[in-house]
Design a protein around this motif. Structure first.
Motif, PDB file in Angstrom:
ATOM      1  N   ILE A   1       0.870  -1.187   0.000  1.00 17.24           N
ATOM      2  CA  ILE A   1       0.000   0.000   0.000  1.00 17.24           C
ATOM      3  C   ILE A   1       0.903   1.232   0.000  1.00 17.24           C
ATOM      4  CG2 ILE A   1      -1.804   1.264   1.232  1.00 17.24           C
ATOM      5  CD1 ILE A   1      -2.745  -1.359   2.441  1.00 17.24           C
ATOM      6  N   PRO A   2       0.743   2.149  -0.963  1.00 11.04           N
ATOM      7  CA  PRO A   2       1.676   3.279  -1.112  1.00 11.04           C
ATOM      8  C   PRO A   2       1.448   4.412  -0.098  1.00 11.04           C
ATOM      9  CG  PRO A   2      -0.014   3.403  -2.801  1.00 11.04           C
ATOM     10  CD  PRO A   2      -0.258   2.108  -2.058  1.00 11.04           C
ATOM     11  N   TYR A   3       1.795   4.142   1.164  1.00  9.37           N
ATOM     12  CA  TYR A   3       1.631   5.160   2.207  1.00  9.37           C
ATOM     13  C   TYR A   3       2.569   6.352   2.014  1.00  9.37           C
ATOM     14  CZ  TYR A   3      -1.040   1.598   4.712  1.00  9.37           C
ATOM     15  OH  TYR A   3      -1.968   0.661   5.073  1.00  9.37           O
ATOM     16  N   LYS A   4       3.699   6.142   1.344  1.00  7.08           N
ATOM     17  CA  LYS A   4       4.666   7.226   1.178  1.00  7.08           C
ATOM     18  C   LYS A   4       4.204   8.267   0.170  1.00  7.08           C
ATOM     19  CE  LYS A   4       8.754   4.577   2.531  1.00  7.08           C
ATOM     20  NZ  LYS A   4      10.113   4.099   2.132  1.00  7.08           N
ATOM     21  N   TYR A   5       3.180   7.912  -0.615  1.00  8.04           N
ATOM     22  CA  TYR A   5       2.616   8.880  -1.552  1.00  8.04           C
ATOM     23  C   TYR A   5       1.393   9.512  -0.894  1.00  8.04           C
ATOM     24  CZ  TYR A   5       0.785  10.964  -5.833  1.00  8.04           C
ATOM     25  OH  TYR A   5       0.326  11.857  -6.773  1.00  8.04           O
ATOM     26  N   ALA A   6       1.645  10.591  -0.152  1.00  9.42           N
ATOM     27  CA  ALA A   6       0.592  11.206   0.661  1.00  9.42           C
ATOM     28  C   ALA A   6      -0.274  12.187  -0.127  1.00  9.42           C
ATOM     29  CB  ALA A   6       1.221  11.938   1.848  1.00  9.42           C
ATOM     30  N   ALA A   7       0.141  12.549  -1.337  1.00  5.27           N
ATOM     31  CA  ALA A   7      -0.553  13.594  -2.085  1.00  5.27           C
ATOM     32  C   ALA A   7      -2.021  13.262  -2.338  1.00  5.27           C
ATOM     33  CB  ALA A   7       0.170  13.849  -3.410  1.00  5.27           C
ATOM     34  N   ASP A   8      -2.320  11.987  -2.518  1.00 10.15           N
ATOM     35  CA  ASP A   8      -3.697  11.587  -2.806  1.00 10.15           C
ATOM     36  C   ASP A   8      -3.829  10.091  -2.522  1.00 10.15           C
ATOM     37  OD1 ASP A   8      -6.332  11.904  -3.573  1.00 10.15           O
ATOM     38  OD2 ASP A   8      -5.933  11.765  -5.722  1.00 10.15           O
TER      39      ASP A   8
ATOM     40  N   ASN B   1      -8.102  -1.134  -5.852  1.00 13.19           N
ATOM     41  CA  ASN B   1      -6.923  -1.817  -6.402  1.00 13.19           C
ATOM     42  C   ASN B   1      -6.316  -1.044  -7.563  1.00 13.19           C
ATOM     43  OD1 ASN B   1      -7.146  -3.935  -4.553  1.00 13.19           O
ATOM     44  ND2 ASN B   1      -8.516  -5.100  -5.895  1.00 13.19           N
ATOM     45  N   CYS B   2      -7.164  -0.424  -8.364  1.00 13.64           N
ATOM     46  CA  CYS B   2      -6.669   0.382  -9.486  1.00 13.64           C
ATOM     47  C   CYS B   2      -5.856   1.569  -8.987  1.00 13.64           C
ATOM     48  CB  CYS B   2      -7.854   0.854 -10.327  1.00 13.64           C
ATOM     49  SG  CYS B   2      -7.388   1.910 -11.723  1.00 13.64           S
ATOM     50  N   THR B   3      -6.369   2.247  -7.954  1.00  9.50           N
ATOM     51  CA  THR B   3      -5.665   3.412  -7.399  1.00  9.50           C
ATOM     52  C   THR B   3      -4.365   2.994  -6.716  1.00  9.50           C
ATOM     53  OG1 THR B   3      -7.709   4.669  -7.119  1.00  9.50           O
ATOM     54  CG2 THR B   3      -5.837   5.336  -5.764  1.00  9.50           C
ATOM     55  N   ILE B   4      -4.397   1.896  -5.960  1.00  7.75           N
ATOM     56  CA  ILE B   4      -3.184   1.384  -5.317  1.00  7.75           C
ATOM     57  C   ILE B   4      -2.111   1.111  -6.371  1.00  7.75           C
ATOM     58  CG2 ILE B   4      -2.194  -0.574  -4.060  1.00  7.75           C
ATOM     59  CD1 ILE B   4      -3.837   1.239  -2.263  1.00  7.75           C
ATOM     60  N   THR B   5      -2.510   0.486  -7.474  1.00  9.67           N
ATOM     61  CA  THR B   5      -1.569   0.192  -8.559  1.00  9.67           C
ATOM     62  C   THR B   5      -1.040   1.470  -9.193  1.00  9.67           C
ATOM     63  OG1 THR B   5      -2.661  -1.921  -9.037  1.00  9.67           O
ATOM     64  CG2 THR B   5      -1.312  -0.972 -10.793  1.00  9.67           C
ATOM     65  N   ALA B   6      -1.928   2.440  -9.421  1.00  5.45           N
ATOM     66  CA  ALA B   6      -1.527   3.693 -10.066  1.00  5.45           C
ATOM     67  C   ALA B   6      -0.511   4.466  -9.235  1.00  5.45           C
ATOM     68  CB  ALA B   6      -2.759   4.560 -10.334  1.00  5.45           C
ATOM     69  N   TYR B   7      -0.615   4.361  -7.900  1.00 10.58           N
ATOM     70  CA  TYR B   7       0.251   5.146  -7.020  1.00 10.58           C
ATOM     71  C   TYR B   7       1.429   4.354  -6.455  1.00 10.58           C
ATOM     72  CZ  TYR B   7      -3.393   8.757  -7.097  1.00 10.58           C
ATOM     73  OH  TYR B   7      -4.283   9.721  -7.478  1.00 10.58           O
ATOM     74  N   THR B   8       1.502   3.067  -6.730  1.00 11.68           N
ATOM     75  CA  THR B   8       2.609   2.247  -6.231  1.00 11.68           C
ATOM     76  C   THR B   8       3.942   2.730  -6.814  1.00 11.68           C
ATOM     77  OG1 THR B   8       1.277   0.268  -5.852  1.00 11.68           O
ATOM     78  CG2 THR B   8       3.613  -0.074  -6.270  1.00 11.68           C
ATOM     79  N   GLY B   9       4.928   2.860  -5.946  1.00 10.78           N
ATOM     80  CA  GLY B   9       6.247   3.314  -6.365  1.00 10.78           C
ATOM     81  C   GLY B   9       6.433   4.814  -6.283  1.00 10.78           C
ATOM     82  N   LEU B  10       5.345   5.549  -6.008  1.00  7.34           N
ATOM     83  CA  LEU B  10       5.440   7.001  -5.882  1.00  7.34           C
ATOM     84  C   LEU B  10       5.629   7.383  -4.421  1.00  7.34           C
ATOM     85  CD1 LEU B  10       2.544   8.092  -8.283  1.00  7.34           C
ATOM     86  CD2 LEU B  10       4.974   7.776  -8.817  1.00  7.34           C
ATOM     87  N   SER B  11       6.155   8.569  -4.191  1.00  7.04           N
ATOM     88  CA  SER B  11       6.336   9.062  -2.828  1.00  7.04           C
ATOM     89  C   SER B  11       6.297  10.577  -2.835  1.00  7.04           C
ATOM     90  CB  SER B  11       7.669   8.572  -2.246  1.00  7.04           C
ATOM     91  OG  SER B  11       8.758   9.087  -3.004  1.00  7.04           O
ATOM     92  N   GLY B  12       6.122  11.147  -1.637  1.00  9.37           N
ATOM     93  CA  GLY B  12       6.159  12.593  -1.502  1.00  9.37           C
ATOM     94  C   GLY B  12       4.796  13.237  -1.406  1.00  9.37           C
ATOM     95  N   CYS B  13       4.822  14.559  -1.284  1.00 11.13           N
ATOM     96  CA  CYS B  13       3.602  15.336  -1.080  1.00 11.13           C
ATOM     97  C   CYS B  13       3.158  16.078  -2.337  1.00 11.13           C
ATOM     98  CB  CYS B  13       3.822  16.335   0.056  1.00 11.13           C
ATOM     99  SG  CYS B  13       4.145  15.552   1.657  1.00 11.13           S
ATOM    100  N   ILE B  14       3.967  16.038  -3.394  1.00  8.54           N
ATOM    101  CA  ILE B  14       3.604  16.671  -4.651  1.00  8.54           C
ATOM    102  C   ILE B  14       2.950  15.628  -5.540  1.00  8.54           C
ATOM    103  CG2 ILE B  14       4.444  17.923  -6.676  1.00  8.54           C
ATOM    104  CD1 ILE B  14       4.723  19.438  -4.033  1.00  8.54           C
ATOM    105  N   ALA B  15       1.807  15.977  -6.106  1.00 13.66           N
ATOM    106  CA  ALA B  15       1.054  15.026  -6.921  1.00 13.66           C
ATOM    107  C   ALA B  15       1.779  14.740  -8.230  1.00 13.66           C
ATOM    108  CB  ALA B  15      -0.339  15.572  -7.197  1.00 13.66           C
ATOM    109  N   THR B  16       2.214  13.512  -8.398  1.00 12.28           N
ATOM    110  CA  THR B  16       2.863  13.077  -9.636  1.00 12.28           C
ATOM    111  C   THR B  16       2.117  11.901 -10.258  1.00 12.28           C
ATOM    112  OG1 THR B  16       4.338  11.670  -8.318  1.00 12.28           O
ATOM    113  CG2 THR B  16       5.157  13.847  -8.930  1.00 12.28           C
TER     114      THR B  16
END
Length: 301
Positions: A152-159, A279-294
């Motif tokens: 679960i991409p907890y490190k990607y806090a932007a969304d 599951n789609c959102t988890i996959t889309a954000y996996t591997g991302l991190s930070g507070c800026i939306a990428t």
């Protein structure tokens, strides 16, 4: 002769200065042109639209982020966003790449409108009063650690808080427990420990457990902000960090059954019974991190 040479030197110098000045002006003109390109945010439904001076702040059901619009240049876009908000239906939104600034809107597709309406229904009947009680602190901590999975991409806090919370509920259900969800609204700001993040809403699972004295207590599970379970007051205070934004504040909260995927401040409820959006959102954000939306999860709605 000397006067003639001096005169020529002055003329040449003025010509060079003029050329440099013209080139500088041209360069500045190019530099002042907006460099961001419009990219698709998604076919999203506005629920919040606040106008202060020449700036509008817009919140969408499908994103915890807040977006801005320069009303001096885009009064027509503001009109379309208001209509979509009033009709509670999606609108196709473009933003400038790498920003939260809206670049354009247009009518959403029929499939997007139908999918949004369908997501407001659920087949599950969940009652908060039937939520199982976690027997002790040790079990509570164990469940928190299970939820704190690297998948679960907890490190990607932007969304994506809605997807993280729903995925945590799935983990709790697999262990024989359940949760409510606590939603918080406002001009939110939180320090993740590495950066400040800003939201229009945020959500996390709310569970019940028995403390050492046998008293039933409520705890929030939010690995994106904490290293362990916390009480509601601690969690809410974290979401209004004035060190991140002096104007940070909470306008309201709402406790909902665990099957609610998104609940915005206007009361609209979104469900995800089969975890497809999750599951789609988890996959889309996996591997991302930070507070800026990428990341972009527009395909998940």
């Amino acid at each position: 002769m000397k006067k003639t040479l001096l005169g020529l030197l002055v003329v040449v110098t003025l010509a060079v200065v003029s050329i440099v000045a013209c080139k500088k002006g041209a360069d500045e003109s190019v530099a002042n042109v907006k460099s961001e390109k419009p990219v698709l945010l998604g076919e999203f439904t506005p629920y919040r639209l606040d106008v202060t001076g020449n700036k509008a702040t817009i919140g969408f059901v499908q994103s915890a982020r807040l977006f801005s619009l320069d009303t001096r240049q885009h009064e027509d876009l503001l009109t379309q966003l208001r209509a979509a908000r009033d009709n509670d239906e999606p609108i196709r939104v473009n933003i400038y790449e790498g920003t939260n600034e809206i670049a354009g809107v247009e009518k959403a597709s029929r499939p997007a409108i139908e999918a949004y309406q369908a997501s407001k229904t659920t087949k599950q009947v969940v009652r908060s009063e039937n939520m199982p009680i976690i027997p002790d602190l040790a079990t509570l901590n164990s469940l928190f650690n299970l939820c704190k999975t690297p998948t679960i991409p907890y490190k990607y806090a932007a969304d994506g808080c809605y997807a993280r919370a729903h995925k945590m509920r799935q983990i709790l259900l697999a262990q024989g427990y359940d949760c409510d969800k606590l939603f918080v609204y406002g001009n939110l700001a939180a320090n993740t420990g590495s950066c400040c993040v800003y939201w229009g809403y945020h959500v996390a699972p709310l569970v019940r457990f028995k403390d050492a004295a046998g008293v039933v207590q409520l705890r929030i599970l939010d690995p994106s902000l904490f290293t362990g379970p916390v009480d509601q007051t601690t969690w809410l205070n974290k979401c209004r960090d004035i060190n991140c934004d002096s104007g940070a504040g909470i306008s309201g909260t709402s406790q909902q059954p665990g099957n609610v995927y998104v609940r915005v401040s206007t009361g609209t409820l979104i469900y995800d019974d089969n975890y497809a959006k999750t599951n789609c959102t988890i996959t889309a954000y996996t591997g991302l991190s930070g507070c800026i939306a990428t990341g972009n999860n527009s395909a998940c709605w």
